[in-house]
Motif scaffolding. Structure first.
Motif, short mmCIF file in Angstrom:
data_model
loop_
_atom_site.label_atom_id
_atom_site.label_comp_id
_atom_site.label_asym_id
_atom_site.label_seq_id
_atom_site.Cartn_x
_atom_site.Cartn_y
_atom_site.Cartn_z
N THR A 80 0.86 -1.18 0.00
CA THR A 80 0.00 0.00 0.00
C THR A 80 0.89 1.23 0.00
O THR A 80 2.11 1.14 -0.06
CB THR A 80 -0.91 0.00 1.24
OG1 THR A 80 -0.09 0.15 2.41
CG2 THR A 80 -1.71 -1.29 1.34
N ASP A 81 0.29 2.40 0.10
CA ASP A 81 1.08 3.63 0.11
C ASP A 81 1.97 3.73 1.34
O ASP A 81 2.97 4.44 1.34
CB ASP A 81 0.16 4.86 0.06
CG ASP A 81 -0.54 4.98 -1.28
OD1 ASP A 81 -0.03 4.39 -2.26
OD2 ASP A 81 -1.60 5.64 -1.35
N ASN A 82 1.61 3.00 2.40
CA ASN A 82 2.30 3.15 3.68
C ASN A 82 3.19 1.98 4.07
O ASN A 82 4.08 2.14 4.91
CB ASN A 82 1.28 3.38 4.81
CG ASN A 82 0.44 4.61 4.56
OD1 ASN A 82 0.97 5.68 4.28
ND2 ASN A 82 -0.88 4.46 4.63
#
Length: 567
Positions: A80-82
């Protein structure tokens, strides 16, 4: 660089594990277009009347789809983005508990699903106990299928109470309880409007933010040796992955179980020289002198790792046949594999209540604390102190199947790494003397191994035992301990001198090596040739060298013993 979280989903059959992970992948738009289209088409002929069946993303085997249950461990990698993730979706059926244990062995965190209508079941308890056994310290209890009870908070609180009781019973650490619906997507990506009374983070944001790197670091440096690299006669390196700490050129390390000390001459990471290396890096370490190291040995800097052949371990029995004390297995611990015997079942653990039960045998999927005796002393420690040196599997010697996995709880007769483990010492010279080992054939386990009785350190002037149960040496003999490069001269059963082999001269008396094997030498010229060939010896020609120069049966024999494990 994004941090990596390795987690496992587990629980009872049909709790929605595969559906949950499938829904995360789908909602987070982590599927390729063709995967998404295939999922939508497959779902039309599924069991949800055309609605998307997210479990099909994980249940890849035809048998799984036919039965509607997960059989094998399915690994998925997504980002994911994180954060980056590796998730193991594991079977819930009791028959496949061993598969679930395999998935748990790699994870930092466990997501345990609970059907809101069923509550905490026996299989839920078993999986939570196995995860704890495997060293997992972070748990998310995902109370699933909230849509089937119309998102009833009262029912959730009842299940939450059961989870809290389980947390107390197993002394679980760092738990989070999240109500959700894997099929409808409630509390997976964002907080659900259907569950306004839950104010914590939804599942995926919680996974993205949890810190699992704050666990206590293992003390000191240690590296289990996986391979000895000897491309030519000038280079001998020890290869493995550093499990804790760091190492630098010039550091002093101890080789276990031999307790020989040496300095780090060079460190290679792949084929590049490095001045230092740290935890998690695969390296080749070259030392400044020859030491007795092979696969299964450990290089360490601190003195808190010892050796033993008697341990107590908590094991999960995974074999179809029963475990009966006295049977011989191969024990895989760290990078070492050796024969061992389960000497006793101290007690069985009731999976449902946690009660300790007296047991004469162990059946599949049962957990017990057992005493295990190994054929020789090896580097070993408690699982909570040095993980790699405290986790083990038992392998059936006939079928070669993995019969059990477990962790070391305690160690008996643990020899700490200290100077008292040498057999001979004079001034600055120290050497081990395996000439005092006994060779036994165990009539119970039908296996051959060695036993070293308790000994003290001998020096010049001391009288040594030239006769044991399985050995008998002449009263005048030279002992050449090649790995320490030390010569011990024995005259009239007393040590007359301890010297470096560089100063040694053949005087016509019989010679044995450090194991007590006769050396076929009858002149000073032959002695020099023997020593020079030893210096040139490598893994490829070691057998040829030994067959040429040494004889086991001249002063040694193998005697029968009913059960040397408990001496």
């Amino acid at each position: 660089m994004k941090s990596l979280l390795k987690f496992i989903t587990c629980g009872s059959v049909d709790d929605g594990k595969s559906t949950l992970i499938g829904h995360i992948l789908y909602d987070a738009k982590l599927l390729y277009a063709d995967q998404k289209r295939a999922l939508e088409l497959d779902s039309r002929v599924g069991s949800r009347n055309g609605a998307i069946d997210y479990s099909l993303l994980l249940d890849g085997l035809m048998a799984e789809r036919e039965q509607g249950i997960t059989i094998d461990v399915a690994y998925r990698y997504f980002t994911t983005d994180n954060r980056s993730f590796i998730v193991a979706d594991t079977p819930g059926h009791e028959e496949y508990t061993r598969n679930m244990a395999v998935g748990a062995s790699f994870a930092d965190l466990a997501v345990i699903l609970i059907d809101i209508k069923q509550g905490v079941l026996v299989q839920t308890r078993r999986h939570a106990r196995i995860c704890s056994l495997m060293g997992i310290k972070y748990f998310i209890f995902a109370v699933n299928k909230m849509d089937l009870v119309e998102y009833d908070q009262k029912r959730f609180l009842e299940v939450e109470k059961e989870i809290k009781e389980l947390e107390k019973e197993l002394s679980l650490e760092n738990i989070q309880i999240i109500p959700l619906s894997a099929t409808e997507g409630d509390n997976i990506m964002v907080n659900s409007e259907n569950i306004p009374w839950y104010t914590g983070l939804p599942l995926l944001p919680y996974l993205e933010n949890i810190d699992v790197d704050n666990t206590s670091e293992e003390k000191g440096f240690y590296m289990p040796v996986q391979r000895v690299c000897r491309p030519n006669h000038t280079f001998r390196g020890f290869q493995g992955e550093i499990e804790a700490g760091s190492i630098s050129v010039g550091d002093e390390v101890t080789a276990l179980p031999s307790n020989e000390k040496a300095l780090v001459k060079s460190i290679l990471i792949t084929d590049k020289n490095a001045s230092s290396a740290s935890k998690g890096q695969p390296v080749t370490i070259q030392l400044n002198k020859e030491v007795d190291v092979s696969r299964g040995c450990v290089l360490a800097k601190s003195g808190d790792i010892g050796t033993s052949n008697l341990i107590t371990a908590t094991v999960l029995w995974m074999d179809d046949s029963e475990l009966n004390p006295g049977k011989n297995y191969f024990v895989k611990l760290g990078t070492k594999m050796l024969p061992g015997v389960v000497t006793e079942i101290k007690y069985k653990i009731d999976v449902n209540s946690g009660e300790h039960l007296i047991a004469g045998n162990l059946k599949k999927n049962e957990i017990a604390v057992c005493g295990i005796s190994l054929s020789e002393k090896i580097p070993v420690d408690k699982f909570n102190l040095h993980k790699v040196l405290g986790e083990l599997i038992l392998i059936d010697r006939i079928t070669n199947m993995t019969s059990a996995c477990g962790v070391v709880e305690s160690i008996l007769e643990k020899e700490k790494n200290n100077e008292d483990n040498v057999a001979f010492q004079y001034n600055q010279l120290k050497a081990r003397g395996d000439v005092f080992e006994e060779f036994y054939y165990n009539t119970e386990s039908l296996s051959l191994s060695k036993y070293k009785p308790i000994q003290h350190t001998y020096t010049v002037g001391d009288k040594i035992p030239v006769k044991g149960e399985s050995y008998k040496y002449p009263e005048n003999i030279d002992i050449l301990i090649l790995r320490d490069w030390v010569a011990v001269k024995v005259r009239d059963q007393k040590i007359s001198d301890i010297q470096s082999i560089d100063e040694y001269e053949y005087m016509g008396v019989p010679i044995v090596n450090g194991r007590g094997f006769a050396v076929k030498v009858n002149s000073n010229e032959e002695a020099l040739k023997f020593l020079n060939e030893y210096k040139e010896m490598n893994e490829e020609n070691e057998v040829e060298f030994l067959n040429k120069w040494v004889s086991l049966e001249t002063y040694r024999s193998v005697i029968f013993h009913s059960n040397y494990w408990v001496i």
